[in-house]
Design a protein around this motif. Structure first.
Motif, PDB file in Angstrom:
ATOM      1  N   HIS A 107       0.919  -1.048  -0.063  1.00  0.00           N
ATOM      2  CA  HIS A 107       0.090   0.008   0.041  1.00  0.00           C
ATOM      3  C   HIS A 107       0.796   1.056   0.053  1.00  0.00           C
ATOM      4  O   HIS A 107       1.768   1.355   0.924  1.00  0.00           O
ATOM      5  CB  HIS A 107      -0.748  -0.085   1.379  1.00  0.00           C
TER       6      HIS A 107
ATOM      7  N   ALA B  19      -8.446 -14.665   2.862  1.00  0.00           N
ATOM      8  CA  ALA B  19      -8.583 -13.210   3.126  1.00  0.00           C
ATOM      9  C   ALA B  19      -7.211 -12.693   3.594  1.00  0.00           C
ATOM     10  O   ALA B  19      -7.466 -12.206   4.764  1.00  0.00           O
ATOM     11  CB  ALA B  19      -9.670 -13.099   4.232  1.00  0.00           C
TER      12      ALA B  19
ATOM     13  N   ASP C 213      -3.140 -10.792   1.813  1.00  0.00           N
ATOM     14  CA  ASP C 213      -2.686 -10.502   0.745  1.00  0.00           C
ATOM     15  C   ASP C 213      -1.264 -11.271   0.662  1.00  0.00           C
ATOM     16  O   ASP C 213      -0.254 -10.675  -0.251  1.00  0.00           O
ATOM     17  CB  ASP C 213      -2.207  -9.044   0.809  1.00  0.00           C
TER      18      ASP C 213
ATOM     19  N   LYS D  49      -5.968 -10.975  -6.392  1.00  0.00           N
ATOM     20  CA  LYS D  49      -5.671 -10.477  -4.996  1.00  0.00           C
ATOM     21  C   LYS D  49      -5.180  -9.157  -5.143  1.00  0.00           C
ATOM     22  O   LYS D  49      -5.499  -8.114  -4.037  1.00  0.00           O
ATOM     23  CB  LYS D  49      -4.516 -11.157  -4.452  1.00  0.00           C
TER      24      LYS D  49
ATOM     25  N   ARG E 224      -8.704  -7.044  -5.291  1.00  0.00           N
ATOM     26  CA  ARG E 224      -9.329  -7.119  -3.882  1.00  0.00           C
ATOM     27  C   ARG E 224      -8.804  -6.415  -3.082  1.00  0.00           C
ATOM     28  O   ARG E 224      -9.290  -5.505  -2.162  1.00  0.00           O
ATOM     29  CB  ARG E 224      -9.360  -8.521  -3.796  1.00  0.00           C
ATOM     30  N   ALA E 225      -7.276  -6.279  -2.944  1.00  0.00           N
ATOM     31  CA  ALA E 225      -6.623  -5.256  -2.055  1.00  0.00           C
ATOM     32  C   ALA E 225      -6.860  -3.859  -1.904  1.00  0.00           C
ATOM     33  O   ALA E 225      -7.223  -2.852  -1.285  1.00  0.00           O
ATOM     34  CB  ALA E 225      -5.233  -5.529  -1.951  1.00  0.00           C
TER      35      ALA E 225
ATOM     36  N   GLY F   8      -9.602  -2.713  -3.813  1.00  0.00           N
ATOM     37  CA  GLY F   8     -11.203  -2.252  -3.225  1.00  0.00           C
ATOM     38  C   GLY F   8     -11.094  -2.528  -1.881  1.00  0.00           C
ATOM     39  O   GLY F   8     -11.668  -1.575  -1.049  1.00  0.00           O
ATOM     40  N   ARG F   9     -10.551  -3.214  -0.935  1.00  0.00           N
ATOM     41  CA  ARG F   9     -10.669  -3.174   0.704  1.00  0.00           C
ATOM     42  C   ARG F   9     -10.110  -2.064   1.063  1.00  0.00           C
ATOM     43  O   ARG F   9     -10.655  -1.701   2.032  1.00  0.00           O
ATOM     44  CB  ARG F   9      -9.759  -4.501   1.082  1.00  0.00           C
ATOM     45  N   LEU F  10      -9.157  -1.515   0.584  1.00  0.00           N
ATOM     46  CA  LEU F  10      -8.399  -0.231   1.040  1.00  0.00           C
ATOM     47  C   LEU F  10      -9.026   1.068   0.557  1.00  0.00           C
ATOM     48  O   LEU F  10      -8.632   2.013   1.091  1.00  0.00           O
ATOM     49  CB  LEU F  10      -6.979  -0.382   0.971  1.00  0.00           C
ATOM     50  N   ASN F  11     -10.185   0.872  -0.306  1.00  0.00           N
ATOM     51  CA  ASN F  11     -10.762   1.942  -0.931  1.00  0.00           C
ATOM     52  C   ASN F  11      -9.640   2.842  -1.629  1.00  0.00           C
ATOM     53  O   ASN F  11      -9.600   4.155  -1.687  1.00  0.00           O
ATOM     54  CB  ASN F  11     -11.541   2.735   0.194  1.00  0.00           C
TER      55      ASN F  11
END
Ligand code: KG4
Ligand code: ZN
Length: 341
Positions: A149, A210, A212, A258, A261-262, A264-267
């Motif tokens: 990130h 669930a 990374d 993956k 998805r990461a 999306g999860r962290l916006n």
């Protein structure tokens, strides 16, 4: 600022000259053919080659940039991670050069340089940090697979990484199983062209977990068992193409799913990808399709900047020094196992 950067972490001897974000020269002397004979990188041979090549590659980089050593404002080199003896050649030479020129020296993390490489574009390549966006970054090289990130420029946090083989390793080891020469990734991609990616149902390791993290050693093992049970595939052109396409699809699906998805999860609205495996067109296309579907902006490192080169080291080093990061002491040692935090 004019900065000379050296990269010798593995089997590429590379020197670049960077000037205020522009990569004036980026010379890469690859040892791929030398190591192909042994099916992988032989550290002792890599080290000797770096020793032999570093001075001529440096001269060429300076000449191509039309810069003389006395005009340099700083020197940088990859500090790690990588092969210890190989790293040592570039790192110690860069420190010696900085000492002789009375200029600052900076040791750079190899993966951090990959991490920011998607922000270098154009011909000649230039860093474009004005368009920087917070992002989730997929770094896929020969020895590492990670999701990071990047919350702001020069501020990042590791989300997950491979627990065993890296994606590049999986490409290379699978390629070796079917008799392709090292590094097998590009050759496997070529064979996969025209193959049916649904012909073999290879596993998608950790796809639904669930976290990374990644794992690719099971995938390689299932290819080995498949070839043990069906050795006739090796002499069947169609079968081999289908097998390569199926392995590639499995690797790409895990990486793409993956990574998206990461984000999306962290916006996070931007995804970037870099490292040698990002040369792979199936991965580039897979990321593009998934990002478009999810409304995520995608920034891929240019293909010539995906594999190891000193240009990406130089751009990051110059950015850090110009933003006030202090230089590394000249007695700093390499960090062969340096983990990205
Ligand atoms: O980043 P890199 O040049 O070196 C490391 O830092 O490790 O990555 C090298 C890796 C190798 O595993 C190579 O097979 C893989 O990148 N690679 C590819 C392709 N081009 C390079 N893998 C799949 N498809 C490609 N086209
Ligand atoms: Zn690399």
């Amino acid at each position: 600022m004019s900065l000379l950067a050296i990269e010798t972490s593995c089997d590429e001897t590379s020197v670049a000259v960077v000037q205020t974000g522009r990569v004036l020269s980026n010379v890469v002397s690859s040892q791929v053919q030398l190591h192909a004979e042994y099916g992988g990188v032989v550290p002792e041979l890599a080290t000797r080659e770096h020793l032999r090549n570093l001075a001529p590659v440096t001269r060429t980089a300076l000449r191509e940039a039309n810069v003389v050593a006395a005009q340099l404002d700083a020197v940088a080199a990859t500090r790690g991670p990588g092969l210890p003896s190989a790293l040592m050649i570039g790192f110690k030479s860069a420190q010696a050069m900085a000492f002789a020129l009375h200029k600052p020296f900076l040791g750079v993390h190899h993966h951090e340089a990959h991490l920011y490489s998607p922000w270098i574009a154009g011909s000649p390549p230039a860093a474009d940090f004005s368009s920087f966006l917070p992002n989730v970054s997929l770094v896929v090289s020969g020895g590492h697979t990670m999701l990071v990130h990047v919350e702001a420029e020069l501020k990042h946090r590791l989300l997950g990484c491979t627990v065993d083989d890296a994606a590049g390793e999986c490409f290379d080891k699978t390629a070796k199983l079917i008799g392709l020469t090292y590094p097998g990734g590009p050759a496997l991609e070529k064979l996969a062209e025209g193959g049916n990616s649904r012909a073999f149902a290879f596993p998608r390791p950790m796809l639904h977990e669930a976290n990374d993290d990644f794992s690719f050693s099971g995938l390689k093992t299932s290819v080995r068992y498949c070839l043990r049970d069906h050795p006739e595939i090796l002499s069947d052109g169609h079968g081999l193409r289908d097998l390569c396409a199926s392995v590639q699809a499995a690797i790409v699906e895990v990486l793409v799913t993956k990574a998206v998805r990461a984000a999306g999860r962290l916006n996070v609205g931007c995804l970037t990808a870099s490292g040698g495996v990002t040369c792979n067109l199936a991965l580039r296309n897979g990321l593009a399709a998934a990002c478009q579907k999810s409304g995520i902006l995608l920034r891929l490192a240019e293909r010539r900047l995906c594999t190891d080169n000193a240009g990406i080291i130089g751009v990051l080093a110059e950015r850090k020094l110009s933003r006030g990061q202090s230089a590394s002491p000249l007695d700093t040692e390499i960090a062969a196992n340096w983990a990205l935090a």
